[in-house]
Write a protein that holds these residues in place. Sequence first.
Motif, PDB file in Angstrom:
ATOM      1  N   LEU A 200      10.212   0.614 -13.633  1.00  0.00           N
ATOM      2  CA  LEU A 200       9.738  -0.700 -13.192  1.00  0.00           C
ATOM      3  C   LEU A 200      10.327  -1.066 -11.834  1.00  0.00           C
ATOM      4  CD1 LEU A 200       9.848  -2.537 -16.625  1.00  0.00           C
ATOM      5  CD2 LEU A 200       7.846  -1.577 -15.451  1.00  0.00           C
ATOM      6  N   GLN A 201      11.560  -0.678 -11.600  1.00  0.00           N
ATOM      7  CA  GLN A 201      12.202  -0.905 -10.307  1.00  0.00           C
ATOM      8  C   GLN A 201      11.435  -0.170  -9.196  1.00  0.00           C
ATOM      9  OE1 GLN A 201      16.201   0.677 -10.007  1.00  0.00           O
ATOM     10  NE2 GLN A 201      16.962  -1.405  -9.760  1.00  0.00           N
ATOM     11  N   CYS A 202      11.044   1.060  -9.454  1.00  0.00           N
ATOM     12  CA  CYS A 202      10.237   1.824  -8.483  1.00  0.00           C
ATOM     13  C   CYS A 202       8.937   1.093  -8.181  1.00  0.00           C
ATOM     14  CB  CYS A 202       9.919   3.210  -9.019  1.00  0.00           C
ATOM     15  SG  CYS A 202      11.182   4.443  -8.776  1.00  0.00           S
ATOM     16  N   VAL A 203       8.257   0.653  -9.221  1.00  0.00           N
ATOM     17  CA  VAL A 203       6.967  -0.011  -9.040  1.00  0.00           C
ATOM     18  C   VAL A 203       7.132  -1.293  -8.232  1.00  0.00           C
ATOM     19  CG1 VAL A 203       4.976  -1.049 -10.201  1.00  0.00           C
ATOM     20  CG2 VAL A 203       6.043   1.002 -11.146  1.00  0.00           C
ATOM     21  N   GLU A 204       8.171  -2.041  -8.509  1.00  0.00           N
ATOM     22  CA  GLU A 204       8.407  -3.288  -7.771  1.00  0.00           C
ATOM     23  C   GLU A 204       8.670  -3.054  -6.294  1.00  0.00           C
ATOM     24  OE1 GLU A 204      11.556  -5.120 -10.035  1.00  0.00           O
ATOM     25  OE2 GLU A 204      10.116  -6.437 -11.013  1.00  0.00           O
ATOM     26  N   SER A 205       9.113  -1.863  -5.935  1.00  0.00           N
ATOM     27  CA  SER A 205       9.439  -1.591  -4.540  1.00  0.00           C
ATOM     28  C   SER A 205       8.239  -1.122  -3.716  1.00  0.00           C
ATOM     29  CB  SER A 205      10.565  -0.553  -4.461  1.00  0.00           C
ATOM     30  OG  SER A 205      10.123   0.714  -4.896  1.00  0.00           O
ATOM     31  N   VAL A 206       7.111  -0.867  -4.355  1.00  0.00           N
ATOM     32  CA  VAL A 206       5.917  -0.411  -3.631  1.00  0.00           C
ATOM     33  C   VAL A 206       5.335  -1.600  -2.859  1.00  0.00           C
ATOM     34  CG1 VAL A 206       3.615   0.602  -3.816  1.00  0.00           C
ATOM     35  CG2 VAL A 206       5.436   1.331  -5.401  1.00  0.00           C
ATOM     36  N   PRO A 207       5.200  -1.466  -1.532  1.00  0.00           N
ATOM     37  CA  PRO A 207       4.679  -2.586  -0.728  1.00  0.00           C
ATOM     38  C   PRO A 207       3.201  -2.865  -0.997  1.00  0.00           C
ATOM     39  CG  PRO A 207       5.732  -0.899   0.662  1.00  0.00           C
ATOM     40  CD  PRO A 207       5.603  -0.329  -0.718  1.00  0.00           C
ATOM     41  N   ARG A 208       2.780  -4.086  -0.685  1.00  0.00           N
ATOM     42  CA  ARG A 208       1.357  -4.461  -0.767  1.00  0.00           C
ATOM     43  C   ARG A 208       0.544  -3.494   0.072  1.00  0.00           C
ATOM     44  NH1 ARG A 208      -0.538  -9.323  -2.303  1.00  0.00           N
ATOM     45  NH2 ARG A 208      -2.119  -9.340  -0.687  1.00  0.00           N
ATOM     46  N   GLY A 209      -0.619  -3.121  -0.436  1.00  0.00           N
ATOM     47  CA  GLY A 209      -1.520  -2.257   0.303  1.00  0.00           C
ATOM     48  C   GLY A 209      -1.158  -0.785   0.255  1.00  0.00           C
ATOM     49  N   ARG A 210      -0.115  -0.443  -0.472  1.00  0.00           N
ATOM     50  CA  ARG A 210       0.326   0.949  -0.611  1.00  0.00           C
ATOM     51  C   ARG A 210       0.347   1.295  -2.097  1.00  0.00           C
ATOM     52  NH1 ARG A 210       3.336   2.503   3.980  1.00  0.00           N
ATOM     53  NH2 ARG A 210       3.036   4.626   3.227  1.00  0.00           N
ATOM     54  N   VAL A 211       0.400   2.578  -2.407  1.00  0.00           N
ATOM     55  CA  VAL A 211       0.464   3.040  -3.792  1.00  0.00           C
ATOM     56  C   VAL A 211       1.443   4.193  -3.904  1.00  0.00           C
ATOM     57  CG1 VAL A 211      -1.925   2.367  -4.316  1.00  0.00           C
ATOM     58  CG2 VAL A 211      -1.427   4.713  -3.561  1.00  0.00           C
ATOM     59  N   THR A 212       1.822   4.474  -5.117  1.00  0.00           N
ATOM     60  CA  THR A 212       2.567   5.685  -5.433  1.00  0.00           C
ATOM     61  C   THR A 212       1.911   6.292  -6.665  1.00  0.00           C
ATOM     62  OG1 THR A 212       4.781   6.642  -5.611  1.00  0.00           O
ATOM     63  CG2 THR A 212       4.348   4.636  -6.918  1.00  0.00           C
ATOM     64  N   THR A 213       2.398   7.434  -7.088  1.00  0.00           N
ATOM     65  CA  THR A 213       1.790   8.102  -8.244  1.00  0.00           C
ATOM     66  C   THR A 213       2.762   8.142  -9.421  1.00  0.00           C
ATOM     67  OG1 THR A 213       2.539  10.287  -7.560  1.00  0.00           O
ATOM     68  CG2 THR A 213       0.365   9.563  -6.758  1.00  0.00           C
ATOM     69  N   TYR A 214       2.195   8.356 -10.592  1.00  0.00           N
ATOM     70  CA  TYR A 214       3.024   8.519 -11.786  1.00  0.00           C
ATOM     71  C   TYR A 214       4.010   9.660 -11.572  1.00  0.00           C
ATOM     72  CZ  TYR A 214      -0.391   5.533 -14.146  1.00  0.00           C
ATOM     73  OH  TYR A 214      -1.203   4.482 -14.505  1.00  0.00           O
ATOM     74  N   GLY A 215       3.537  10.744 -10.961  1.00  0.00           N
ATOM     75  CA  GLY A 215       4.381  11.910 -10.721  1.00  0.00           C
ATOM     76  C   GLY A 215       5.504  11.642  -9.739  1.00  0.00           C
ATOM     77  N   ALA A 216       5.232  10.880  -8.677  1.00  0.00           N
ATOM     78  CA  ALA A 216       6.271  10.569  -7.693  1.00  0.00           C
ATOM     79  C   ALA A 216       7.369   9.718  -8.321  1.00  0.00           C
ATOM     80  CB  ALA A 216       5.665   9.860  -6.483  1.00  0.00           C
ATOM     81  N   ILE A 217       6.984   8.768  -9.154  1.00  0.00           N
ATOM     82  CA  ILE A 217       7.989   7.945  -9.846  1.00  0.00           C
ATOM     83  C   ILE A 217       8.788   8.821 -10.798  1.00  0.00           C
ATOM     84  CG2 ILE A 217       8.327   6.082 -11.519  1.00  0.00           C
ATOM     85  CD1 ILE A 217       5.970   4.639 -10.186  1.00  0.00           C
ATOM     86  N   ALA A 218       8.107   9.683 -11.538  1.00  0.00           N
ATOM     87  CA  ALA A 218       8.804  10.571 -12.480  1.00  0.00           C
ATOM     88  C   ALA A 218       9.809  11.453 -11.748  1.00  0.00           C
ATOM     89  CB  ALA A 218       7.796  11.434 -13.235  1.00  0.00           C
ATOM     90  N   GLU A 219       9.447  11.927 -10.567  1.00  0.00           N
ATOM     91  CA  GLU A 219      10.338  12.782  -9.788  1.00  0.00           C
ATOM     92  C   GLU A 219      11.606  12.022  -9.383  1.00  0.00           C
ATOM     93  OE1 GLU A 219       9.953  14.577  -5.421  1.00  0.00           O
ATOM     94  OE2 GLU A 219       8.353  15.223  -6.790  1.00  0.00           O
ATOM     95  N   VAL A 220      11.447  10.827  -8.865  1.00  0.00           N
ATOM     96  CA  VAL A 220      12.585  10.033  -8.402  1.00  0.00           C
ATOM     97  C   VAL A 220      13.480   9.620  -9.565  1.00  0.00           C
ATOM     98  CG1 VAL A 220      13.215   7.824  -7.340  1.00  0.00           C
ATOM     99  CG2 VAL A 220      11.424   9.219  -6.331  1.00  0.00           C
ATOM    100  N   VAL A 221      12.879   9.090 -10.615  1.00  0.00           N
ATOM    101  CA  VAL A 221      13.664   8.652 -11.773  1.00  0.00           C
ATOM    102  C   VAL A 221      14.285   9.857 -12.463  1.00  0.00           C
ATOM    103  CG1 VAL A 221      13.587   7.461 -14.006  1.00  0.00           C
ATOM    104  CG2 VAL A 221      12.310   6.545 -12.066  1.00  0.00           C
ATOM    105  N   GLY A 222      13.545  10.947 -12.569  1.00  0.00           N
ATOM    106  CA  GLY A 222      14.047  12.162 -13.191  1.00  0.00           C
ATOM    107  C   GLY A 222      15.243  12.744 -12.465  1.00  0.00           C
ATOM    108  N   GLU A 223      15.225  12.713 -11.125  1.00  0.00           N
ATOM    109  CA  GLU A 223      16.374  13.186 -10.343  1.00  0.00           C
ATOM    110  C   GLU A 223      17.618  12.397 -10.681  1.00  0.00           C
ATOM    111  OE1 GLU A 223      16.073  13.317  -6.082  1.00  0.00           O
ATOM    112  OE2 GLU A 223      14.250  14.533  -6.197  1.00  0.00           O
ATOM    113  N   LEU A 224      17.446  11.106 -10.827  1.00  0.00           N
ATOM    114  CA  LEU A 224      18.581  10.220 -11.081  1.00  0.00           C
ATOM    115  C   LEU A 224      19.073  10.304 -12.524  1.00  0.00           C
ATOM    116  CD1 LEU A 224      20.242   8.111  -9.511  1.00  0.00           C
ATOM    117  CD2 LEU A 224      18.698   6.389 -10.430  1.00  0.00           C
TER     118      LEU A 224
END
Length: 113
Positions: free
Chosen positions: A13-37
Motif C-alpha cells: 500500500l505504501q508503494c501504491v500511495e507513492s505513485v504520482p498522478r498520471g503515472r502507473v506501476t505494475t503488480y510485478g514492479a511492486i512485488a519486486e521492490v517489496v520482495g527485495e525488502l
Amino acid sequence: MSIDPEEYAERVLQCVESVPRGRVTTYGAIAEVVGELLGGGGPRQVGSVMSSQGGAVAWWRVVHADGSPPTCHDGEAPQAYLEEGTPLRPSGRIDLARAFWRPRLEAEPQPRA
C-alpha cells in the motif's frame, strides 16, 4: 524466513500511495521492490493485497504488465486515467513507455497518510 502478511500489505500500500498522478506501476514492479525488502512475494500476492485492502489508495495506478487496467470497481479505472492525464494507447491500455513509474521503499516503513 516467513513474510509477515501485515507488513507485506503495508509495504504494498505504501508503494501504491507513492505513485504520482498520471503515472502507473505494475503488480510485478511492486512485488519486486517489496520482495527485495522483505524476502519474498510476487505479483499475485500484490494483487491479493490490492483486492482486499487497496480501496483506500489509488488502486487504478497499479496495472498488469501489458498495460491493461485492473478489472474491478465496475470499470472506474479508465475515467481516473482520463482525469489524471495518464497516457493511454488507442486500445485503452496504459502506454507503459510513457506512464510507468518505478516504486521505491525506505528500509524503515513510513506512516501512511
